[in-house]
Motif scaffolding. Structure first.
Motif, PDB file in Angstrom:
ATOM      1  N   VAL A  36       3.651  21.315   1.542  1.00 39.35           N
ATOM      2  CA  VAL A  36       2.957  20.116   1.069  1.00 39.35           C
ATOM      3  C   VAL A  36       1.470  20.431   0.993  1.00 39.35           C
ATOM      4  O   VAL A  36       0.863  20.810   1.997  1.00 39.35           O
ATOM      5  CB  VAL A  36       3.213  18.916   2.001  1.00 39.35           C
ATOM      6  N   ASP A  37       0.920  20.297  -0.201  1.00 37.25           N
ATOM      7  CA  ASP A  37      -0.503  20.599  -0.436  1.00 37.25           C
ATOM      8  C   ASP A  37      -0.869  22.005   0.044  1.00 37.25           C
ATOM      9  O   ASP A  37      -1.932  22.237   0.620  1.00 37.25           O
ATOM     10  CB  ASP A  37      -1.385  19.565   0.257  1.00 37.25           C
ATOM     11  N   GLY A  38       0.056  22.940  -0.176  1.00 37.50           N
ATOM     12  CA  GLY A  38      -0.211  24.335   0.155  1.00 37.50           C
ATOM     13  C   GLY A  38       0.041  24.723   1.593  1.00 37.50           C
ATOM     14  O   GLY A  38      -0.078  25.898   1.948  1.00 37.50           O
ATOM     15  N   ASN A  39       0.422  23.757   2.437  1.00 35.09           N
ATOM     16  CA  ASN A  39       0.662  24.032   3.850  1.00 35.09           C
ATOM     17  C   ASN A  39       2.141  23.873   4.192  1.00 35.09           C
ATOM     18  O   ASN A  39       2.779  22.888   3.792  1.00 35.09           O
ATOM     19  CB  ASN A  39      -0.164  23.079   4.722  1.00 35.09           C
ATOM     20  N   ALA A  40       2.676  24.839   4.938  1.00 33.71           N
ATOM     21  CA  ALA A  40       4.077  24.761   5.363  1.00 33.71           C
ATOM     22  C   ALA A  40       4.278  23.580   6.295  1.00 33.71           C
ATOM     23  O   ALA A  40       3.465  23.323   7.183  1.00 33.71           O
ATOM     24  CB  ALA A  40       4.485  26.057   6.050  1.00 33.71           C
ATOM     25  N   SER A  41       5.366  22.838   6.072  1.00 29.44           N
ATOM     26  CA  SER A  41       5.684  21.661   6.879  1.00 29.44           C
ATOM     27  C   SER A  41       6.936  21.940   7.708  1.00 29.44           C
ATOM     28  O   SER A  41       7.961  22.377   7.169  1.00 29.44           O
ATOM     29  CB  SER A  41       5.911  20.453   5.966  1.00 29.44           C
ATOM     30  N   GLU A  42       6.850  21.689   8.997  1.00 25.02           N
ATOM     31  CA  GLU A  42       7.982  21.971   9.875  1.00 25.02           C
ATOM     32  C   GLU A  42       9.076  20.909   9.732  1.00 25.02           C
ATOM     33  O   GLU A  42       8.803  19.756   9.386  1.00 25.02           O
ATOM     34  CB  GLU A  42       7.522  22.030  11.335  1.00 25.02           C
ATOM     35  N   LEU A  43      10.298  21.326  10.036  1.00 19.41           N
ATOM     36  CA  LEU A  43      11.408  20.375  10.082  1.00 19.41           C
ATOM     37  C   LEU A  43      11.168  19.346  11.179  1.00 19.41           C
ATOM     38  O   LEU A  43      10.518  19.642  12.187  1.00 19.41           O
ATOM     39  CB  LEU A  43      12.709  21.114  10.389  1.00 19.41           C
ATOM     40  N   PRO A  83      12.087  17.337  14.568  1.00 20.00           N
ATOM     41  CA  PRO A  83      12.678  17.948  15.780  1.00 20.00           C
ATOM     42  C   PRO A  83      14.196  18.063  15.741  1.00 20.00           C
ATOM     43  O   PRO A  83      14.758  19.022  16.262  1.00 20.00           O
ATOM     44  CB  PRO A  83      12.219  17.010  16.897  1.00 20.00           C
ATOM     45  N   GLU A  84      14.877  17.080  15.143  1.00 20.96           N
ATOM     46  CA  GLU A  84      16.340  17.111  15.093  1.00 20.96           C
ATOM     47  C   GLU A  84      16.870  17.370  13.686  1.00 20.96           C
ATOM     48  O   GLU A  84      18.053  17.174  13.419  1.00 20.96           O
ATOM     49  CB  GLU A  84      16.899  15.797  15.641  1.00 20.96           C
ATOM     50  N   GLY A  85      15.984  17.810  12.779  1.00 18.09           N
ATOM     51  CA  GLY A  85      16.432  18.195  11.460  1.00 18.09           C
ATOM     52  C   GLY A  85      17.100  19.556  11.507  1.00 18.09           C
ATOM     53  O   GLY A  85      17.057  20.264  12.517  1.00 18.09           O
ATOM     54  N   LYS A  86      17.729  19.945  10.391  1.00 21.08           N
ATOM     55  CA  LYS A  86      18.433  21.221  10.412  1.00 21.08           C
ATOM     56  C   LYS A  86      18.676  21.746   8.998  1.00 21.08           C
ATOM     57  O   LYS A  86      18.589  21.011   8.010  1.00 21.08           O
ATOM     58  CB  LYS A  86      19.768  21.083  11.139  1.00 21.08           C
ATOM     59  N   HIS A  87      18.976  23.031   8.935  1.00 17.36           N
ATOM     60  CA  HIS A  87      19.485  23.690   7.743  1.00 17.36           C
ATOM     61  C   HIS A  87      20.889  24.186   8.054  1.00 17.36           C
ATOM     62  O   HIS A  87      21.165  24.657   9.160  1.00 17.36           O
ATOM     63  CB  HIS A  87      18.611  24.882   7.353  1.00 17.36           C
ATOM     64  N   ILE A  88      21.770  24.055   7.082  1.00 18.35           N
ATOM     65  CA  ILE A  88      23.106  24.643   7.207  1.00 18.35           C
ATOM     66  C   ILE A  88      23.295  25.602   6.044  1.00 18.35           C
ATOM     67  O   ILE A  88      22.540  25.564   5.070  1.00 18.35           O
ATOM     68  CB  ILE A  88      24.219  23.569   7.211  1.00 18.35           C
TER      69      ILE A  88
END
Length: 333
Positions: A121-128, A130-135
């Motif tokens: 977002v606006d050139g900056n990495a955004s963290e997931l 706390p309880e988000g995930k990738h599968i």
């Protein structure tokens, strides 16, 4: 006789009192539902593990502005505007018109991009969250999730020309126009141009298998029933490969029609917001149908008041009810 008459009058008064109390309770409930809070049940895994299937929650309507009248998009002023990190209930911009719940990741004027599994977002990495995930790939089988080209979220007052937009951005603009004019007909059309000649100006276009008539092209390029840019991009790809492109130049130009009139340029009337599910690889969200207009924002998710595990049978209530989730506040990031 006097006793019977007195008894009847007492019954009538009791019925009148009961009717008044019932109507009063109904009225208060209606006011609460329309202006104060919205109940919502999580139907899918798109917000896991922040919100689970079977969670039942309340969202505050007056935070972003309650409707002036039920079933309208005209709203009272809210306490605040949506902000990135908040979990929001909204009416989906796509054709199904259902209420969705996602997390806002970007607001008006911000630029969103996805590279691999990184949200930028606006050139900056955004963290997931706390309880988000990738599968490993969502079970829906969507393509295009892993790489999302930069997209600037439109702000109120900005002007766009559909003919200058990519297919994706034209579809997103169509959905914004639909949200800002919910009672109007908004259509998207792709005009195929071969060697500078438009499909609207010639009766046939030569293809590898012969010729393609204008009516046949229209079946591919009238995209009113589609609301997912990944599907539309695949149709455009198939249309390109079906045309004999040897020595030819093929272009696809998007056109938007509002109530039958072509939209040469359009000025955005409200701010917009980019929504993602916390379960990033298994969520149908702004990556596919575009941003949510301020007009379609309904409530800020507040609290899980009850939760049931759909995989546990009803005859085992002690395990079916997720007691630890009742009363859980829904956190912003």
């Amino acid at each position: 006789m006097d006793q019977n008459a007195s008894s009847k009058r007492s019954e009538v008064r009791g019925l009148i009192r009961f009717s008044k109390e019932s109507l009063s309770a109904f009225g208060l409930t209606l006011v609460f539902i329309v202006y104060v809070a919205q109940a919502f049940r999580i139907p899918s895994s798109s917000m896991e593990d922040s919100l689970l299937i079977g969670d039942q929650l309340l969202g505050l309507k007056f935070t972003y502005g309650s409707p002036v009248l039920p079933f309208t998009h005209l709203k009272f002023p809210g306490l605040k505007d949506p902000e990135p990190g908040e979990v929001i209930i909204f009416k989906t911009p796509s054709n199904n018109g259902k209420d969705y719940i996602k997390r806002c990741v970007a607001g008006p004027g911000q630029t969103v991009e996805i590279q691999g599994r990184t949200l930028i977002v606006d050139g900056n990495a955004s963290e997931l969250p706390p309880e988000g995930k990738h599968i490993l790939r969502g079970h829906r089988g969507f393509s295009g999730i892993e790489h999302f080209a930069p997209y600037r979220v439109p702000s109120k007052g900005e002007t766009y020309r559909p003919s200058e937009l990519s297919i994706r951005d034209a579809l997103f603009l169509k959905h914004i126009i639909h949200q800002e004019h919910p009672r109007s007909e908004v259509r998207l059309h792709l005009n195929l141009v071969l060697d500078g000649v438009s499909s609207n100006e010639t009766k046939i276009i030569r293809t590898r298998s012969g010729v393609l008539s204008v009516s046949e092209i229209a079946r591919h390029t009238q995209l009113d029933t589609l609301d997912n840019w990944v599907y539309i991009a695949e149709i455009a790809k198939q249309l390109r490969t079906s045309v004999d492109a040897q020595g030819s130049q093929i272009e696809l130009h998007p056109k938007i029609f509002l109530d039958g009139n072509p939209v040469g340029e359009y000025t955005i009337q409200n701010d917009n917001y980019f929504m993602l599910g916390d379960n990033r690889d298994n969520s149908l969200d702004s990556r596919y149908w575009g941003v949510v207009n301020r007009k379609f924002v309904k409530a800020q998710a507040l609290i899980v008041y009850f939760s049931m595990d759909p995989d546990v049978p009803f005859w085992n209530p002690l395990e079916k009810i997720r007691w630890d989730r009742s009363g859980m506040l829904i956190r912003s990031t």
